[in-house]
Design a protein around this motif. Structure first.
Motif, PDB file in Angstrom:
ATOM      1  N   ARG A 135      69.739  54.641  45.125  1.00 24.88           N
ATOM      2  CA  ARG A 135      69.100  53.773  44.126  1.00 24.88           C
ATOM      3  C   ARG A 135      67.592  53.755  44.318  1.00 24.88           C
ATOM      4  NH1 ARG A 135      73.676  50.390  44.692  1.00 24.88           N
ATOM      5  NH2 ARG A 135      72.623  49.189  46.324  1.00 24.88           N
ATOM      6  N   ARG A 138      66.183  57.059  43.086  1.00 21.21           N
ATOM      7  CA  ARG A 138      66.194  57.095  41.619  1.00 21.21           C
ATOM      8  C   ARG A 138      65.094  56.199  41.048  1.00 21.21           C
ATOM      9  NH1 ARG A 138      71.038  56.102  41.306  1.00 21.21           N
ATOM     10  NH2 ARG A 138      71.790  58.243  41.306  1.00 21.21           N
ATOM     11  N   GLN A 139      64.881  55.050  41.683  1.00 22.22           N
ATOM     12  CA  GLN A 139      63.836  54.143  41.221  1.00 22.22           C
ATOM     13  C   GLN A 139      62.457  54.788  41.389  1.00 22.22           C
ATOM     14  OE1 GLN A 139      63.908  50.303  43.095  1.00 22.22           O
ATOM     15  NE2 GLN A 139      62.012  49.607  42.144  1.00 22.22           N
ATOM     16  N   ASN A 142      61.969  57.315  38.644  1.00 19.64           N
ATOM     17  CA  ASN A 142      61.704  56.650  37.357  1.00 19.64           C
ATOM     18  C   ASN A 142      60.291  56.085  37.309  1.00 19.64           C
ATOM     19  OD1 ASN A 142      64.303  57.230  36.494  1.00 19.64           O
ATOM     20  ND2 ASN A 142      65.132  55.248  37.081  1.00 19.64           N
ATOM     21  N   LEU A 150      67.301  64.736  39.591  1.00 14.88           N
ATOM     22  CA  LEU A 150      67.774  64.294  40.903  1.00 14.88           C
ATOM     23  C   LEU A 150      69.142  64.902  41.164  1.00 14.88           C
ATOM     24  CD1 LEU A 150      67.550  62.485  43.429  1.00 14.88           C
ATOM     25  CD2 LEU A 150      68.494  60.608  42.055  1.00 14.88           C
TER      26      LEU A 150
END
Length: 308
Positions: A135, A138-139, A142, A150
């Motif tokens: 997470r 991924r953050q 972004n 990814l």
């Protein structure tokens, strides 16, 4: 003086070897396509000199497997000074691609197309799934506002079973080669495969654990370092099934967890311990495989090899 067939002195002449026809010819060496996205290795954990050395060795292995590869390192908890963050590495890669295009336009290069597609392929430096870390990665992707893809984590894979076998043999906890008729006095008769990432990570580690068990001919059970009592519980199960000399094999690259937690878990379970996977060559090869799969490049399939 020479003739059309070579020097008249009679010295041998090295002639170019003709290309072997048919399906048995050697494959052409694969190189990174021009303008291909960067491979960005996403490194979790607290950055340190040791972590940087490990990550640099992993990308060096990937570059050696794919000449021309643009491979970079982004730290999940980087400070953008000594340890560049994943976000800043992605932003820098995007800025460089834009600058190259603008320079080509200014130079009047014909047939140019504005670059599209991902700027980078982000490969997590994780052997198994860890939803909390994924997470965060991924953050970061972004928040960089960069077109990046990814990939999944590195395992499970036969090459990771090979790497675990090597680390156990290096610690004197497993024979290096089952085919050789010698024993290791301290060889373990049961392996606790330690992962992080909760139950999903334990299940994924268990797949590689089955491959490791086949290599060692001893029982292997996966357990979670981040679940209290999981390591000692699995150690008890192995002992109750007849194993007496246990070893803890970290199913971890290394940076994703504090090394003191590994040592504490091994002591609590009464196990000897091998080193984490680290920069074993399989890690670099698997990181590259994730990259090439994402781009649809088809290098030769990496194969697990027996430990010699």
């Amino acid at each position: 003086m020479s003739s059309s067939t070579g020097p008249e002195s009679g010295l041998p002449v090295r002639m170019p070897r003709p290309r072997q026809p048919g399906r048995h010819r050697r494959p052409e060496p694969l190189v990174a396509p021009e303008g291909a996205p960067a491979l960005v290795l996403a490194v979790p954990g607290v950055p340190s000199a040791a972590t940087r050395g490990l990550a640099e060795e992993v990308v060096s292995i990937a570059r050696s497997e794919l000449p021309g590869l643009d491979a970079r390192i982004g730290y999940l908890d980087g400070d953008d000074a000594e340890f560049p963050s994943l976000r800043s590495v992605l932003a820098h890669a995007a800025g460089e691609r834009t600058a190259r295009y603008e320079q080509a336009v200014a130079a009047g290069v014909e047939g140019l197309r504005e670059p599209d597609g991902p700027v980078a392929v982000v490969v997590p430096l994780l052997a198994g799934p860890d939803n909390a870390l994924l997470r965060q990665i991924r953050q970061s992707v972004n928040e960089s506002r960069v077109a990046a893809e990814l990939t999944d984590v590195l395992g499970p894979h036969p090459l990771l079973a090979e790497a675990l076998h090597v680390r156990l043999s290096e610690a004197g906890l497993a024979r290096a080669d089952r085919a050789r008729l010698f024993t290791v006095a301290t060889a373990a008769d049961g392996i606790v495969l330690a992962s992080v990432g909760g139950e999903e990570a334990v299940q994924a580690a268990g797949i590689t654990g089955m491959l490791l068990a086949a290599r060692l001919a001893v029982p292997v059970m996966a357990a979670a370092l981040d679940q209290e009592g999981s390591i000692s519980s699995v150690a008890d199960q192995l002992r109750s099934s007849g194993s007496q000399q246990l070893a803890l094999a970290p199913y971890l690259v290394g940076p994703e967890i504090d090394a003191t937690l590994l040592a504490a878990a091994a002591e609590e379970a009464g196990c000897s311990m091998a080193e984490p996977l680290g920069a074993y060559p399989a890690i670099g090869k698997l990181a590259l495989a994730k990259y090439t799969t994402a781009l649809g490049i088809a290098p030769q399939q990496a194969q697990g090899t027996p430990v010699r």
